[in-house]
Design a protein around this motif. Structure first.
Motif, PDB file in Angstrom:
ATOM      1  N   UNK A 190     -24.248 -32.242 -84.962  1.00  0.00           N
ATOM      2  CA  UNK A 190     -24.933 -32.816 -83.798  1.00  0.00           C
ATOM      3  C   UNK A 190     -24.362 -32.224 -82.524  1.00  0.00           C
ATOM      4  N   UNK A 191     -25.166 -32.250 -81.477  1.00  0.00           N
ATOM      5  CA  UNK A 191     -24.649 -32.088 -80.124  1.00  0.00           C
ATOM      6  C   UNK A 191     -25.181 -33.271 -79.324  1.00  0.00           C
ATOM      7  N   UNK A 192     -25.071 -33.254 -78.029  1.00  0.00           N
ATOM      8  CA  UNK A 192     -25.471 -34.413 -77.226  1.00  0.00           C
ATOM      9  C   UNK A 192     -26.981 -34.655 -77.241  1.00  0.00           C
ATOM     10  N   UNK A 193     -27.743 -33.645 -77.717  1.00  0.00           N
ATOM     11  CA  UNK A 193     -29.200 -33.756 -77.675  1.00  0.00           C
ATOM     12  C   UNK A 193     -29.874 -33.810 -79.041  1.00  0.00           C
ATOM     13  N   UNK A 194     -29.301 -33.140 -80.038  1.00  0.00           N
ATOM     14  CA  UNK A 194     -30.022 -32.947 -81.304  1.00  0.00           C
ATOM     15  C   UNK A 194     -29.139 -33.125 -82.529  1.00  0.00           C
ATOM     16  N   UNK A 195     -29.832 -33.309 -83.660  1.00  0.00           N
ATOM     17  CA  UNK A 195     -29.208 -33.256 -84.980  1.00  0.00           C
ATOM     18  C   UNK A 195     -29.641 -31.944 -85.622  1.00  0.00           C
ATOM     19  N   UNK A 196     -28.698 -31.255 -86.267  1.00  0.00           N
ATOM     20  CA  UNK A 196     -28.992 -29.976 -86.895  1.00  0.00           C
ATOM     21  C   UNK A 196     -28.780 -30.069 -88.405  1.00  0.00           C
ATOM     22  N   UNK A 197     -29.744 -29.549 -89.143  1.00  0.00           N
ATOM     23  CA  UNK A 197     -29.570 -29.335 -90.576  1.00  0.00           C
ATOM     24  C   UNK A 197     -29.398 -27.834 -90.748  1.00  0.00           C
ATOM     25  N   UNK A 198     -28.208 -27.414 -91.113  1.00  0.00           N
ATOM     26  CA  UNK A 198     -27.848 -25.996 -91.117  1.00  0.00           C
ATOM     27  C   UNK A 198     -27.955 -25.482 -89.675  1.00  0.00           C
ATOM     28  N   UNK A 199     -28.906 -24.619 -89.376  1.00  0.00           N
ATOM     29  CA  UNK A 199     -29.040 -24.119 -88.000  1.00  0.00           C
ATOM     30  C   UNK A 199     -30.351 -24.563 -87.349  1.00  0.00           C
ATOM     31  N   UNK A 200     -31.073 -25.487 -88.007  1.00  0.00           N
ATOM     32  CA  UNK A 200     -32.360 -25.935 -87.496  1.00  0.00           C
ATOM     33  C   UNK A 200     -32.280 -27.366 -86.964  1.00  0.00           C
ATOM     34  N   UNK A 201     -33.013 -27.621 -85.881  1.00  0.00           N
ATOM     35  CA  UNK A 201     -33.049 -28.967 -85.312  1.00  0.00           C
ATOM     36  C   UNK A 201     -33.822 -29.898 -86.251  1.00  0.00           C
ATOM     37  N   UNK A 202     -33.253 -31.070 -86.515  1.00  0.00           N
ATOM     38  CA  UNK A 202     -33.876 -32.076 -87.362  1.00  0.00           C
ATOM     39  C   UNK A 202     -34.497 -33.124 -86.443  1.00  0.00           C
ATOM     40  N   UNK A 203     -35.794 -33.004 -86.212  1.00  0.00           N
ATOM     41  CA  UNK A 203     -36.470 -33.841 -85.221  1.00  0.00           C
ATOM     42  C   UNK A 203     -36.541 -35.314 -85.615  1.00  0.00           C
ATOM     43  N   UNK A 204     -36.482 -35.602 -86.913  1.00  0.00           N
ATOM     44  CA  UNK A 204     -36.676 -36.984 -87.361  1.00  0.00           C
ATOM     45  C   UNK A 204     -35.562 -37.931 -86.944  1.00  0.00           C
ATOM     46  N   UNK A 205     -34.378 -37.401 -86.647  1.00  0.00           N
ATOM     47  CA  UNK A 205     -33.212 -38.257 -86.414  1.00  0.00           C
ATOM     48  C   UNK A 205     -32.589 -37.939 -85.059  1.00  0.00           C
ATOM     49  N   UNK A 206     -32.110 -38.981 -84.383  1.00  0.00           N
ATOM     50  CA  UNK A 206     -31.461 -38.824 -83.081  1.00  0.00           C
ATOM     51  C   UNK A 206     -29.965 -38.568 -83.261  1.00  0.00           C
ATOM     52  N   UNK A 207     -29.393 -37.816 -82.344  1.00  0.00           N
ATOM     53  CA  UNK A 207     -27.954 -37.547 -82.421  1.00  0.00           C
ATOM     54  C   UNK A 207     -27.135 -38.786 -82.085  1.00  0.00           C
ATOM     55  N   UNK A 208     -27.676 -39.655 -81.250  1.00  0.00           N
ATOM     56  CA  UNK A 208     -26.963 -40.888 -80.919  1.00  0.00           C
ATOM     57  C   UNK A 208     -27.019 -41.837 -82.118  1.00  0.00           C
TER      58      UNK A 208
END
Length: 246
Positions: A190-208
């Motif tokens: 995760x970073x402050x904005x996104x969740x990553x699966x490998x190197x791709x953003x996982x839109x279904x889940x929030x990083x918070x």
């Protein structure tokens, strides 16, 4: 029930041989390579080591004082590195010499030869010319170079390096891929904005509020945030879970 599937084209590439790109006369039989076995402690404490003549580790091997990348049954053009200055980071495929950092990039190219059978190699492997002090291995195949994050040798997009964090299932079983010998689980960060699966953003889940959960009794894996929960299966499959336990 909603299923999210990430397709791994590289998996199919590994199982098939494409049309031969090089003339077979450019390839020669080589001596048997002694494979360096993985050490369990390398997962927690990676270290830089060198290949001796006739040794191989993961996709790398050393022969005639050159470093090669690919199948052991052929010898194609050596990679652009000097063997005596070539170091590999244990537990990974990251490597370096005096000038560059390396990692097999993308999927391997496989070809058929009557003489050598099916063999595979990589065309791209140079990550870049970094300052050694700027190269930091974060774990789980991620590296940091100042303001950039790389996964398996490829720079990630839309990532905030300063807030980047890796997440792991606690006490999960050790499951390795029969193809690569690596951990079969996808990597999560995760970073402050996104969740990553490998190197791709996982839109279904929030990083918070992001979390990973392993149910050892039922041998099930879950990922979620403060409002959503998914069952995680191998190969990037997420199944929306109706039950939610905070």
């Amino acid at each position: 029930m909603r299923i999210h599937i990430l397709l791994f084209i590289g998996f199919l590439t590994l199982l098939s041989c494409q049309k031969e790109k090089f003339n077979v006369d450019q390839f020669h039989s080589i001596i048997p390579i002694v494979e360096i076995e993985e050490q369990e402690e390398w997962d927690k404490n990676p270290n830089w080591f060198q290949l001796k003549e006739g040794e191989g580790y993961r996709n790398y091997f050393r022969y005639n004082d050159h470093i090669y990348l690919g199948s052991r049954n052929i010898k194609n053009k050596p990679i652009d590195a000097t063997a005596k200055d070539f170091w590999i980071l244990s537990g990974t495929e990251y490597a370096k010499d005096k000038y560059y950092f390396f990692h097999p990039i993308g999927t391997s190219i496989c070809a058929n030869s009557r003489k050598y059978g099916c063999y595979c190699y990589f065309e791209d492997y140079i990550i870049g010319k970094f300052n050694v002090d700027d190269f930091v291995y974060l774990g789980e195949q991620y590296i940091s170079n100042k303001d950039s994050i790389y996964f398996k040798g490829v720079v990630m997009k839309n990532v905030d390096a300063k807030s980047f964090q890796i997440h792991q299932f606690e006490n999960k079983p050790n499951v390795t891929s029969s193809l690569t010998g690596e951990d079969a689980f996808d990597k999560f960060a995760t970073d402050k904005n996104n969740v990553f699966m490998n190197d791709q953003i996982l839109d279904e889940i929030n990083s918070e509020g992001f979390y990973l959960e392993y149910d050892s009794i039922n041998t099930q894996f879950f990922i979620g945030d403060s409002t959503k929960k998914y069952q995680y299966l191998f190969s990037g499959i997420l199944i929306e879970s109706n039950s939610y336990n905070f």
